[in-house]
Design an enzyme around this catalytic site. Structure first.
Site, PDB file in Angstrom:
ATOM      1  N   GLY A  23       0.801  -1.217   0.000  1.00 23.50           N
ATOM      2  CA  GLY A  23       0.000   0.000   0.000  1.00 23.50           C
ATOM      3  C   GLY A  23       0.837   1.272   0.000  1.00 23.50           C
ATOM      4  N   SER A  24       0.368   2.254   0.789  1.00 23.18           N
ATOM      5  CA  SER A  24       0.952   3.604   0.743  1.00 23.18           C
ATOM      6  C   SER A  24       2.379   3.683   1.262  1.00 23.18           C
ATOM      7  CB  SER A  24       0.073   4.568   1.538  1.00 23.18           C
ATOM      8  OG  SER A  24      -1.204   4.689   0.942  1.00 23.18           O
ATOM      9  N   THR A  25       2.881   2.612   1.894  1.00 22.89           N
ATOM     10  CA  THR A  25       4.274   2.659   2.357  1.00 22.89           C
ATOM     11  C   THR A  25       5.260   2.730   1.202  1.00 22.89           C
ATOM     12  OG1 THR A  25       4.362   0.233   2.465  1.00 22.89           O
ATOM     13  CG2 THR A  25       3.738   1.401   4.479  1.00 22.89           C
ATOM     14  N   MET A  26       4.806   2.483  -0.034  1.00 25.84           N
ATOM     15  CA  MET A  26       5.695   2.559  -1.198  1.00 25.84           C
ATOM     16  C   MET A  26       5.771   3.969  -1.769  1.00 25.84           C
ATOM     17  SD  MET A  26       6.725  -0.475  -1.195  1.00 25.84           S
ATOM     18  CE  MET A  26       7.792  -0.370  -2.628  1.00 25.84           C
TER      19      MET A  26
END
Length: 604
Positions: free
Chosen positions: A321-324
């Site tokens: 998810g948004s951790t990338m």
């Protein structure tokens, strides 16, 4: 006139007269016996002598056969009955944490056995023996009935049980000293140390990964036993056991326990399925904690359940998810012309790529690159990613360990999934920029964030303690300037106006990124099941640790990473840095004021 015949008759008449006078026979002249006077045939005496000689020859031959020709066989048979070789068990090596605290050790325990040939007990005595050993009477009967030789009744009995059995005074009841494995940290470190079977063979975790090093080598001694099975004397030379070597881990048992405890509270509070926490030291690349909940007690094999045995932080993969998103921002800064302050138009809060619509949680209008990360804008991230060639984006993901098995001495670590860039469609490239379409474990994500903590270098990780002061050479992924710039973006994301103000740690500056990913059910994303995670570093000014938290399927209403995982991150960071004697870098009063700031909705 007299003659020989007359003399004979006179002797006979005299004998009869004597017999008649006295009534008894006084003597017999055996020389005149016709039987004895007859000559003995020579062959008879020779036959008797021959038979005696044959008897002696047979006895002599038998003696030669037993004592010379076949002596090895009969000596071996005798030794089987009275000379035995007893094993001398080796103590399995200890597993220690980085400070020398015991995580696993072996303790000598009595195992109770019976020499069946000398054991004689009635039913009442057998019942008393079963009660002393705290084992079912039926099981004891089953083992003893029809048994020959040595019968093992109970392995790893307690000292009290052995004393109670010995007090019964039954012949043939003996003890055998064996080692039993103990895990003092119980559930909190179970997924790290793993466990062994009853014979001391490593089954999982460090116990499996370092089995050869821990196991050592058994010794032996040869003894003579009497008919009751008691040892009379030692014979020959005794070969002592070689005990196993110790293994010292990088794990800090205090950090491990605290992380597991906070994780357990979060999973229970939010009625989640499970959760994981990873703590890395960015100065050395060492793993300080690797916690999972639910867990298990390694000493209670009868309570183990398969679904609780796996180390989810290393074995479970999910879409990050948004951790990338910070990595896409870093790649954009590296390539140019993007800068942290470059504006990005995210209005009207959505965009269409390849016929599919990509949305933000709320429309934001114009945002800078730094604000795209702070607000976790999908639209802004996609607009930075689309101009980047797929080959370069794939190369970045590969350089931070995506799609590759972590090089760590631990069983079960997985590779995750990163498809070849040549097969990417435009919509797949867009979704992969914000963490959908690829998969990774929480451990892989935590390691990837060492790039921002160590000024652009991906650190090699180790679960075994490294030598003090040993330099750790990382792999250069991006420039130090870019890494520091993204680190400041992560500070904004974890602060007021970001998606995770609850990540703030008392006394320490933090930076990180939330992730809230819908779970894939078959080929469709669920609208009610999520994974909530947060990955960050602290202190931002000079990072010392990276902490990653994942909570799977919270079901009590909240599901954003900023609400579920960020508070666990906050507590683990503060406790860990204090334990490492890292001085606070921000004012405590200002930190308290931030706690009430609500989290911004996160796009996913």
């Amino acid at each position: 006139m007299s003659g020989p015949g007359t003399t004979g008759r006179q002797h006979a008449s005299g004998a009869r007269a004597s017999a008649g006078a006295g009534g008894t026979v006084k003597s017999v002249n055996y020389a005149t016996s016709p039987l004895l006077a007859s000559p003995t045939p020579p062959w008879r005496s020779r036959f008797v002598v021959f038979m005696v000689a044959v008897g002696f020859a047979v006895l002599f031959g038998r003696a030669v056969w037993l004592q010379i020709v076949h002596t090895d066989f009969y000596q071996a048979q005798g030794e089987k009955r009275f000379v035995v070789t007893q094993p001398l068990p080796a103590s399995r090596g200890r597993i220690l944490d980085r400070h020398g605290q015991l995580l696993a050790t072996s303790v000598a325990m009595p195992s109770v056995q019976v020499e069946a040939r000398s054991f004689a007990a009635d039913v009442a005595q057998r019942r008393a023996l079963a009660a002393a050993l705290q084992m079912p009477f039926a099981e004891l009967q089953e083992r003893l009935d029809g048994a020959t030789g040595t019968v093992l009744l109970k392995r790893h009995a307690s000292e009290a049980q052995w004393q109670a059995a010995q007090a019964l005074g039954l012949k043939g009841v003996q003890q055998l000293r064996e080692y039993q494995r103990r895990w003092p940290e119980g559930e909190s470190a179970a997924h790290v140390v793993g466990f062994t079977d009853i014979d001391g063979k490593g089954i999982d975790g460090i116990e499996l990964a370092f089995h050869q090093r821990l196991s050592g080598q058994r010794g032996q001694r040869t003894v003579v036993r009497d008919r009751f099975g008691r040892v009379v004397e030692d014979v020959g030379e005794q070969a002592g056991p070689r005990h196993g070597d110790d293994v010292q881990l990088a794990i800090d048992s205090k950090v491990q326990f605290f992380a597991w405890q906070r994780l357990r509270e979060a999973v229970v509070e939010h009625r989640a399925q499970r959760g994981s926490v990873v703590v890395l030291d960015v100065k050395t690349g060492e793993v300080l904690a690797l916690a999972n909940y639910p867990s298990y007690d390694p000493a209670q094999r009868n309570t183990m359940r398969k679904e609780r045995l796996r180390n989810a932080a290393l074995t479970d993969v999910f879409e990050p998810g948004s951790t990338m998103k910070p990595f896409i921002a870093a790649l954009a800064l590296e390539r140019g012309p993007w800068k942290p302050g470059t504006p990005v138009d995210t209005a009207p809060g959505y965009m269409v790529v390849g016929g599919s619509r990509i949305n933000d949680a709320h429309p934001h209008g114009w945002l800078t690159v730094a604000e795209v990360i702070q607000k976790s804008s999908n639209v802004g991230t996609v607009k930075m990613a689309l101009p980047i060639p797929s080959r370069e984006m794939h190369a970045l993901y590969a350089s931070i360990g995506m799609g590759q098995r972590p090089q760590i001495d631990f069983p079960g670590a997985v590779t995750g999934r990163l498809r070849p860039y040549k097969s990417w469609r435009e919509i797949e490239k867009a979704t992969m920029s914000y963490g959908y379409g690829l998969s990774a474990s929480l451990f892989q994500i935590a390691r990837a964030y060492t790039v921002f903590a160590s000024d652009g270098q991906l650190l090699p990780v180790s679960i075994v303690k490294r030598e003090e002061g040993a330099p750790v050479a990382g792999q250069r992924v991006m420039s130090a300037e870019t890494a520091r710039a993204v680190r400041e973006m992560l500070r904004l994301a974890a602060g007021p106006g970001g998606t995770a103000p609850k990540a703030q740690a008392l006394g320490y500056s933090v930076g990180g990124k939330t992730g809230t990913a819908r779970k894939l059910e078959g080929k469709v994303y669920s609208t009610s099941k999520y994974r909530s995670f947060f990955v960050g570093l602290a202190p931002v000014s000079e990072p010392r640790i990276v902490v990653a938290v994942m909570v799977d399927e919270p079901s009590k209403g909240l599901f954003y990473g900023g609400d579920i995982a960020a508070p666990v991150f906050s507590q683990v960071v503060a406790q860990t840095l204090r334990g490492m004697n890292v001085p606070p870098d921000i004012d405590v009063k200002a930190q308290i004021a931030v706690k009430s700031t609500p989290a911004a909705p996160e796009s996913f």
